[in-house]
Write a protein that holds these residues in place. Structure first.
Motif, PDB file in Angstrom:
ATOM      1  N   GLN A  90       0.823  -1.206   0.000  1.00 29.46           N
ATOM      2  CA  GLN A  90       0.000   0.000   0.000  1.00 29.46           C
ATOM      3  C   GLN A  90       0.856   1.254   0.000  1.00 29.46           C
ATOM      4  O   GLN A  90       1.872   1.342   0.688  1.00 29.46           O
ATOM      5  N   SER A  92       0.444   5.323   0.671  1.00 28.36           N
ATOM      6  CA  SER A  92      -0.385   6.410   1.182  1.00 28.36           C
ATOM      7  C   SER A  92       0.397   7.702   1.058  1.00 28.36           C
ATOM      8  O   SER A  92       1.621   7.726   1.225  1.00 28.36           O
ATOM      9  N   HIS A 121      -4.074   2.360  -3.311  1.00 29.24           N
ATOM     10  CA  HIS A 121      -3.355   3.628  -3.352  1.00 29.24           C
ATOM     11  C   HIS A 121      -4.369   4.751  -3.488  1.00 29.24           C
ATOM     12  O   HIS A 121      -5.073   4.852  -4.500  1.00 29.24           O
TER      13      HIS A 121
END
Length: 259
Positions: A90, A92, A121
């Motif tokens: 992931q 961020s 995302h």
């Protein structure tokens, strides 16, 4: 002078790499560590399995893979020059995040930067475009700068702003989002026509067929090029050229015309 350190093996504390000073740290081999980039630039050209945090003003880049979750408040700059960078977890980002992509042509992955993310995302921050290697963007050029692929890969959100160089008159930059998988940078528009001084002057002639240099658009007996050279109006037959050049008996004569 900017310092660059290339590292094949690194002893870390608590499995954490901290990049705290200016300059560039290059990781060439696989590392089973997390990383904090507080300042300067970290280039991952091998792989890094742990989570990565990029502080405001710091830069993460390279041609390798980050396997852990990544939190971006600084700069994401794929490649070392032109290249592809991957995050298999992931990603961020915060409002201060900057995504910097270099464009040197339209062929991927050799001509422009790409970022590949294989998990959720949520996109925000600034897209920064750098044109390099003498490339001149043209209408219709497309760049798949960010892809979200793999099982469970989802792309949400949009860039908050775009910082890109000015293009030729009539052209512009546009970011297009394809579902939840792709962000594509596109050059849109039609380049403005570029006229010679004569062509610009002749635009006032409504019939394009009469805009040629040897045409007589207003039917006054003087061709367009002569009227252009004298600064007269090719659409007004009463506005004659002041001078004309004729050939008679093998001689050229300059005639002064009454206006």
């Amino acid at each position: 002078m900017r310092q660059v350190f290339k590292v094949e093996m690194l002893v870390t504390r608590n499995q954490l790499i901290t990049k705290s000073g200016p300059g560039t740290l290059v990781l060439q081999a696989p590392f089973g560590s997390a990383a904090q980039i507080q300042n300067g630039r970290l280039l991952v050209n091998g792989s890094l399995s742990g989570a990565v945090t990029v502080a405001t003003g710091a830069t993460l880049g390279g041609t390798g893979v980050v396997g852990g979750a990544t939190m971006l408040d600084g700069v994401m700059a794929p490649g070392v020059g032109i290249g592809t960078f991957a995050i298999s977890n992931q990603l961020s980002d915060g409002v201060t995040a900057v995504y910097r992509f270099e464009l040197g042509g339209t062929n991927a992955p050799t001509d422009y930067d790409q970022l590949v993310v294989s998990d959720v995302h949520t996109l925000q921050g600034t897209l920064e475009v750098v044109v390099t290697n003498g490339y001149v963007p043209a209408s219709g050029d497309r760049f798949n700068i960010l892809t979200n692929s793999g099982t469970g890969g989802l792309l949400f959100g949009t860039f908050t702003s775009v910082n890109a160089p000015a293009l030729a008159s009539g052209l512009g930059w546009e970011v297009q989002y394809t579902g939840t998988e792709l962000a594509t940078l596109v050059v849109t528009g039609t380049p403005a026509a570029v006229f010679t001084p004569y062509e610009q002057w002749a635009q006032s002639i409504t019939n394009p067929a009469l805009r040629g240099e040897r045409e007589d658009a207003d039917g006054d007996g003087y061709d367009n090029l002569l009227e252009y050279s004298q600064g007269t109006d090719a659409t007004n037959s009463a506005d004659h050229a002041k001078l004309s050049l004729v050939r008679s008996n093998g001689q050229f004569l300059v005639l002064f015309n009454r206006v």
